[in-house]
Design a protein around this motif. Structure first.
Motif, PDB file in Angstrom:
ATOM      1  N   ALA A  72     -33.233  69.855  44.137  1.00 48.54           N
ATOM      2  CA  ALA A  72     -31.791  70.079  44.065  1.00 48.54           C
ATOM      3  C   ALA A  72     -31.366  71.260  44.929  1.00 48.54           C
ATOM      4  CB  ALA A  72     -31.379  70.327  42.622  1.00 48.54           C
ATOM      5  N   ASN A  73     -30.156  71.167  45.443  1.00 50.03           N
ATOM      6  CA  ASN A  73     -29.545  72.260  46.200  1.00 50.03           C
ATOM      7  C   ASN A  73     -28.508  73.010  45.382  1.00 50.03           C
ATOM      8  OD1 ASN A  73     -31.008  71.584  48.516  1.00 50.03           O
ATOM      9  ND2 ASN A  73     -29.472  70.092  49.132  1.00 50.03           N
ATOM     10  N   THR A  74     -27.918  72.319  44.427  1.00 49.38           N
ATOM     11  CA  THR A  74     -26.916  72.913  43.550  1.00 49.38           C
ATOM     12  C   THR A  74     -27.377  72.736  42.112  1.00 49.38           C
ATOM     13  OG1 THR A  74     -25.163  72.322  45.117  1.00 49.38           O
ATOM     14  CG2 THR A  74     -24.483  72.881  42.883  1.00 49.38           C
ATOM     15  N   PHE A  75     -27.247  73.812  41.338  1.00 49.91           N
ATOM     16  CA  PHE A  75     -27.660  73.790  39.931  1.00 49.91           C
ATOM     17  C   PHE A  75     -26.438  74.063  39.065  1.00 49.91           C
ATOM     18  CE2 PHE A  75     -31.229  75.079  42.480  1.00 49.91           C
ATOM     19  CZ  PHE A  75     -32.275  74.322  41.977  1.00 49.91           C
ATOM     20  N   ILE A  76     -26.196  73.184  38.099  1.00 51.13           N
ATOM     21  CA  ILE A  76     -25.100  73.374  37.141  1.00 51.13           C
ATOM     22  C   ILE A  76     -25.729  73.514  35.766  1.00 51.13           C
ATOM     23  CG2 ILE A  76     -23.028  72.390  36.100  1.00 51.13           C
ATOM     24  CD1 ILE A  76     -22.638  70.777  38.689  1.00 51.13           C
ATOM     25  N   ASN A  77     -25.559  74.680  35.166  1.00 53.70           N
ATOM     26  CA  ASN A  77     -26.033  74.927  33.802  1.00 53.70           C
ATOM     27  C   ASN A  77     -24.817  75.096  32.908  1.00 53.70           C
ATOM     28  OD1 ASN A  77     -28.839  74.935  34.289  1.00 53.70           O
ATOM     29  ND2 ASN A  77     -28.672  76.981  35.160  1.00 53.70           N
ATOM     30  N   ALA A  78     -24.662  74.209  31.955  1.00 54.81           N
ATOM     31  CA  ALA A  78     -23.539  74.288  31.024  1.00 54.81           C
ATOM     32  C   ALA A  78     -24.041  74.804  29.683  1.00 54.81           C
ATOM     33  CB  ALA A  78     -22.892  72.922  30.848  1.00 54.81           C
ATOM     34  N   SER A  79     -23.214  75.591  29.049  1.00 50.56           N
ATOM     35  CA  SER A  79     -23.543  76.075  27.710  1.00 50.56           C
ATOM     36  C   SER A  79     -22.285  76.049  26.853  1.00 50.56           C
ATOM     37  CB  SER A  79     -24.125  77.488  27.767  1.00 50.56           C
ATOM     38  OG  SER A  79     -23.201  78.377  28.331  1.00 50.56           O
ATOM     39  N   ILE A  80     -22.486  75.821  25.568  1.00 43.00           N
ATOM     40  CA  ILE A  80     -21.370  75.771  24.625  1.00 43.00           C
ATOM     41  C   ILE A  80     -20.978  77.195  24.251  1.00 43.00           C
ATOM     42  CG2 ILE A  80     -20.603  74.984  22.360  1.00 43.00           C
ATOM     43  CD1 ILE A  80     -22.744  72.791  22.532  1.00 43.00           C
ATOM     44  N   SER A  81     -19.738  77.547  24.530  1.00 42.03           N
ATOM     45  CA  SER A  81     -19.218  78.842  24.089  1.00 42.03           C
ATOM     46  C   SER A  81     -18.726  78.741  22.654  1.00 42.03           C
ATOM     47  CB  SER A  81     -18.085  79.315  24.992  1.00 42.03           C
ATOM     48  OG  SER A  81     -18.539  79.488  26.307  1.00 42.03           O
ATOM     49  N   SER A  82     -17.972  77.668  22.379  1.00 46.87           N
ATOM     50  CA  SER A  82     -17.504  77.450  21.011  1.00 46.87           C
ATOM     51  C   SER A  82     -17.061  76.002  20.845  1.00 46.87           C
ATOM     52  CB  SER A  82     -16.350  78.394  20.668  1.00 46.87           C
ATOM     53  OG  SER A  82     -15.203  78.075  21.419  1.00 46.87           O
TER      54      SER A  82
END
Length: 177
Positions: A72-82
């Motif tokens: 991959a060239n782009t990394f998207i890490n999502a996390s739940i804030s609320s």
């Protein structure tokens, strides 16, 4: 008249420099994207639903291919804030008949050049919990897992749309410079 309308629309869309948001966002993101969602210890099932919604958004809205972490060239890490559920509509007896799911996600994006940005986004989804069966309305104000999961999935899609919009604005500013 038809010729005039077609010429006007063609002139309007080419003269104003219209570009779809997905095209502008694509100028910021590379072809191979790796998506990951940090699993919440309190809501592990929700994290899986969010990851699926984000992956679906990358493929369907951005027309990008998903990649493994190595390529991959782009990394998207999502996390739940609320994640919260708010009662929005009550019936005449005081039972909740409609809720709003409010999901706040943080998208940490690492680009090919090594630049990392955090983009907080919010998605909302309104849904009803009351049922009408043979002219009798049942309102028990209880959320089923199916309703909760559908609300989380749809709120995730809305949050991802907001993320794309913010990326498009950044891409438009970058293209302008």
């Amino acid at each position: 008249m038809k010729y005039f309308l077609t010429a006007f629309l063609l002139f309007f869309f080419t003269a104003c420099g219209y570009r779809p948001i997905s095209k502008v966002a694509n100028s910021v993101l590379d072809d191979r994207i790796y998506v990951d969602v940090i699993i919440s210890k309190t809501e592990p099932k929700n994290s899986v639903l969010i990851k699926d919604a984000v992956k679906e958004g990358v493929v369907s809205r951005l027309n990008r291919s998903l990649s493994d972490k190595k390529h991959a060239n782009t990394f998207i890490n999502a996390s739940i804030s609320s994640l919260s559920y708010e009662a929005t509509v009550y019936d005449e007896y005081g039972y909740v008949s409609s809720y709003k799911a409010v999901l706040r996600l943080n998208f940490k994006t690492k680009f090919k050049d090594g630049k990392v940005i955090d983009i907080p986004c919010t998605g909302e989804y309104d849904f009803s919990v009351s049922r009408r069966i043979k002219d009798t309305r049942y309102a028990d104000s209880i959320l089923s897992d199916t309703e909760r999961f559908e609300a989380i999935r749809e709120a995730s899609k809305e949050a991802f749309d907001e993320y794309i919009s913010i990326l498009a604005i950044k891409g438009y500013k970058h293209d302008s410079n």
